[in-house]
Motif scaffolding. Structure first.
Motif, PDB file in Angstrom:
ATOM      1  N   ASP A 212       0.847  -1.191   0.000  1.00 22.73           N
ATOM      2  CA  ASP A 212       0.000   0.000   0.000  1.00 22.73           C
ATOM      3  C   ASP A 212       0.886   1.246   0.000  1.00 22.73           C
ATOM      4  N   SER A 213       0.448   2.270  -0.715  1.00 21.48           N
ATOM      5  CA  SER A 213       1.163   3.534  -0.717  1.00 21.48           C
ATOM      6  C   SER A 213       0.940   4.235   0.619  1.00 21.48           C
ATOM      7  N   ILE A 214       2.022   4.632   1.297  1.00 17.57           N
ATOM      8  CA  ILE A 214       1.892   5.273   2.599  1.00 17.57           C
ATOM      9  C   ILE A 214       2.412   6.704   2.590  1.00 17.57           C
ATOM     10  N   ASP A 215       3.115   7.109   1.546  1.00 20.59           N
ATOM     11  CA  ASP A 215       3.617   8.475   1.463  1.00 20.59           C
ATOM     12  C   ASP A 215       4.188   8.689   0.070  1.00 20.59           C
ATOM     13  N   ALA A 216       4.539   9.943  -0.240  1.00 18.67           N
ATOM     14  CA  ALA A 216       5.127  10.248  -1.543  1.00 18.67           C
ATOM     15  C   ALA A 216       5.869  11.568  -1.494  1.00 18.67           C
ATOM     16  N   PHE A 217       6.962  11.641  -2.226  1.00 14.56           N
ATOM     17  CA  PHE A 217       7.647  12.893  -2.512  1.00 14.56           C
ATOM     18  C   PHE A 217       7.211  13.294  -3.912  1.00 14.56           C
ATOM     19  N   ILE A 218       6.580  14.445  -4.038  1.00 13.51           N
ATOM     20  CA  ILE A 218       5.900  14.814  -5.279  1.00 13.51           C
ATOM     21  C   ILE A 218       6.773  15.736  -6.121  1.00 13.51           C
ATOM     22  N   GLY A 219       6.832  15.426  -7.410  1.00  8.31           N
ATOM     23  CA  GLY A 219       7.459  16.322  -8.370  1.00  8.31           C
ATOM     24  C   GLY A 219       8.965  16.390  -8.306  1.00  8.31           C
ATOM     25  N   MET A 220       9.598  15.408  -7.682  1.00 10.89           N
ATOM     26  CA  MET A 220      11.059  15.392  -7.600  1.00 10.89           C
ATOM     27  C   MET A 220      11.621  14.585  -8.767  1.00 10.89           C
ATOM     28  N   ALA A 221      12.956  14.684  -8.951  1.00 12.91           N
ATOM     29  CA  ALA A 221      13.603  13.886  -9.984  1.00 12.91           C
ATOM     30  C   ALA A 221      14.412  12.769  -9.319  1.00 12.91           C
ATOM     31  N   TYR A 222      15.664  12.589  -9.725  1.00 10.24           N
ATOM     32  CA  TYR A 222      16.499  11.506  -9.216  1.00 10.24           C
ATOM     33  C   TYR A 222      16.682  11.624  -7.705  1.00 10.24           C
ATOM     34  N   PHE A 223      16.697  10.470  -6.985  1.00  5.50           N
ATOM     35  CA  PHE A 223      16.904  10.514  -5.541  1.00  5.50           C
ATOM     36  C   PHE A 223      18.017   9.575  -5.109  1.00  5.50           C
ATOM     37  N   ARG A 224      18.557   9.843  -3.924  1.00  7.80           N
ATOM     38  CA  ARG A 224      19.551   8.970  -3.314  1.00  7.80           C
ATOM     39  C   ARG A 224      19.285   8.913  -1.814  1.00  7.80           C
ATOM     40  N   LEU A 225      19.174   7.694  -1.276  1.00  8.51           N
ATOM     41  CA  LEU A 225      19.031   7.511   0.160  1.00  8.51           C
ATOM     42  C   LEU A 225      20.392   7.573   0.825  1.00  8.51           C
ATOM     43  N   SER A 226      20.450   8.145   2.033  1.00  6.66           N
ATOM     44  CA  SER A 226      21.692   8.114   2.795  1.00  6.66           C
ATOM     45  C   SER A 226      21.969   6.686   3.251  1.00  6.66           C
ATOM     46  N   ASN A 227      23.203   6.417   3.665  1.00  4.42           N
ATOM     47  CA  ASN A 227      23.599   5.058   4.030  1.00  4.42           C
ATOM     48  C   ASN A 227      22.802   4.507   5.200  1.00  4.42           C
ATOM     49  N   THR A 228      22.302   5.384   6.064  1.00  2.10           N
ATOM     50  CA  THR A 228      21.497   4.941   7.199  1.00  2.10           C
ATOM     51  C   THR A 228      20.001   5.053   6.925  1.00  2.10           C
ATOM     52  N   CYS A 229      19.649   5.532   5.741  1.00  7.85           N
ATOM     53  CA  CYS A 229      18.253   5.739   5.336  1.00  7.85           C
ATOM     54  C   CYS A 229      17.533   6.752   6.228  1.00  7.85           C
ATOM     55  N   SER A 230      18.283   7.589   6.905  1.00  9.41           N
ATOM     56  CA  SER A 230      17.658   8.622   7.731  1.00  9.41           C
ATOM     57  C   SER A 230      17.396   9.893   6.937  1.00  9.41           C
ATOM     58  N   LYS A 231      18.044  10.022   5.780  1.00 11.55           N
ATOM     59  CA  LYS A 231      17.860  11.200   4.935  1.00 11.55           C
ATOM     60  C   LYS A 231      17.709  10.771   3.488  1.00 11.55           C
ATOM     61  N   ILE A 232      17.064  11.633   2.715  1.00 11.81           N
ATOM     62  CA  ILE A 232      16.913  11.390   1.280  1.00 11.81           C
ATOM     63  C   ILE A 232      17.217  12.686   0.541  1.00 11.81           C
ATOM     64  N   ALA A 233      17.998  12.597  -0.511  1.00 14.71           N
ATOM     65  CA  ALA A 233      18.385  13.770  -1.297  1.00 14.71           C
ATOM     66  C   ALA A 233      17.807  13.642  -2.702  1.00 14.71           C
ATOM     67  N   PHE A 234      17.383  14.782  -3.265  1.00 17.23           N
ATOM     68  CA  PHE A 234      16.799  14.797  -4.598  1.00 17.23           C
ATOM     69  C   PHE A 234      17.556  15.751  -5.513  1.00 17.23           C
ATOM     70  N   LYS A 235      17.668  15.352  -6.751  1.00 17.36           N
ATOM     71  CA  LYS A 235      18.094  16.269  -7.799  1.00 17.36           C
ATOM     72  C   LYS A 235      16.839  16.846  -8.427  1.00 17.36           C
TER      73      LYS A 235
END
Length: 243
Positions: A212-235
């Motif tokens: 089930d979909s529980i959340d979304a980041f809208i209108g972003m492009a490429y993403f990268r999760l941090s090594n601990t998955c505590s942060k997410i970065a978008f281009k």
């Protein structure tokens, strides 16, 4: 024929980039090999115990001894390899109709996951506990259990109202394997204006157990999760072209 160099080097530390010369760059090189991948060579990955390196070309997946660079095996195709353990790895075949498990001793297929005929696209990921395999299939997302080789669950996008086309660009487990992030481009019919369909680009977060979909980041492009998955970065792909 175009040749591509494959280089393994220890990380070098310089006081400044301006001090790094070509001689400095190669001084800690452990080994270097030239490949025969004329179409390109675009990814390298270490095995779980760092004894092997697999290089992904557009023609072959080539395996090297990580200590001395000796080629120890290769398989046809360019789909990404995921190491299951010290002795096995998994990938989708080039035809997109099988998920194959290989033996690292002879690089031969020893098993396949159950499949119902839907096309499997070369966009997939292995859970961090090496238990589950997720892939984009014709019509949606599918998860397999590697212990039983069975299909666990499938999310079918065709049930979405007015959806005319979808394209998945990336799929990835989070660090604790409780969620899956999927970059989705979708096109929809516009009932109020049939000649003017609309599209969306979202990074959708799915609950692993239910899909089930529980959340979304809208209108972003490429993403990268941090090594601990505590942060997410978008281009960003909007006019600011930022991060």
């Amino acid at each position: 024929m175009k040749k591509i160099f494959f280089l393994i080097a220890f990380i070098l530390t310089f006081s400044g980039l301006e001090q790094a010369t070509a001689q400095d760059y190669f001084q800690d090189t452990v080994w270097m090999r030239m490949t025969d991948q004329a179409e390109g060579f675009y990814m390298v990955k270490f095995s779980d115990n760092d004894s092997l390196i697999v290089g992904h070309g557009y023609n072959d997946d080539i395996f090297f001894n990580a200590n001395n660079g000796t080629e120890v095996g290769r398989i046809k195709g360019s789909n990404e390899v995921f190491f299951i353990d010290f002795n096995h790895y998994i990938r989708v075949n080039e035809e997109g109709n099988k998920i194959e498990i290989f033996n690292l001793e002879n690089f031969q297929v020893i098993d396949t996951l159950i499949h119902d005929g839907k096309n499997i696209y070369p966009l997939y990921d292995l859970s961090h506990d090496k238990r589950y395999f997720v892939a984009i299939v014709q019509g949606g997302i599918r998860v397999w259990d590697l212990l039983t080789k069975q299909i666990m669950k499938t999310k079918d996008f065709k049930t979405e109202e007015n959806l005319s086309k979808f394209n998945i660009e990336h799929i990835q487990f989070t660090c604790d394997d409780t969620k899956i992030i999927c970059t989705e481009y979708k096109e929809y019919k516009n009932p109020q204006n049939p000649n003017n369909p609309y599209s969306t680009l979202n990074h959708v977060i799915y609950d692993f157990n239910t899909l089930d979909s529980i959340d979304a980041f809208i209108g972003m492009a490429y993403f990268r999760l941090s090594n601990t998955c505590s942060k997410i970065a978008f281009k960003r792909s909007d006019p600011s072209y930022g991060v």
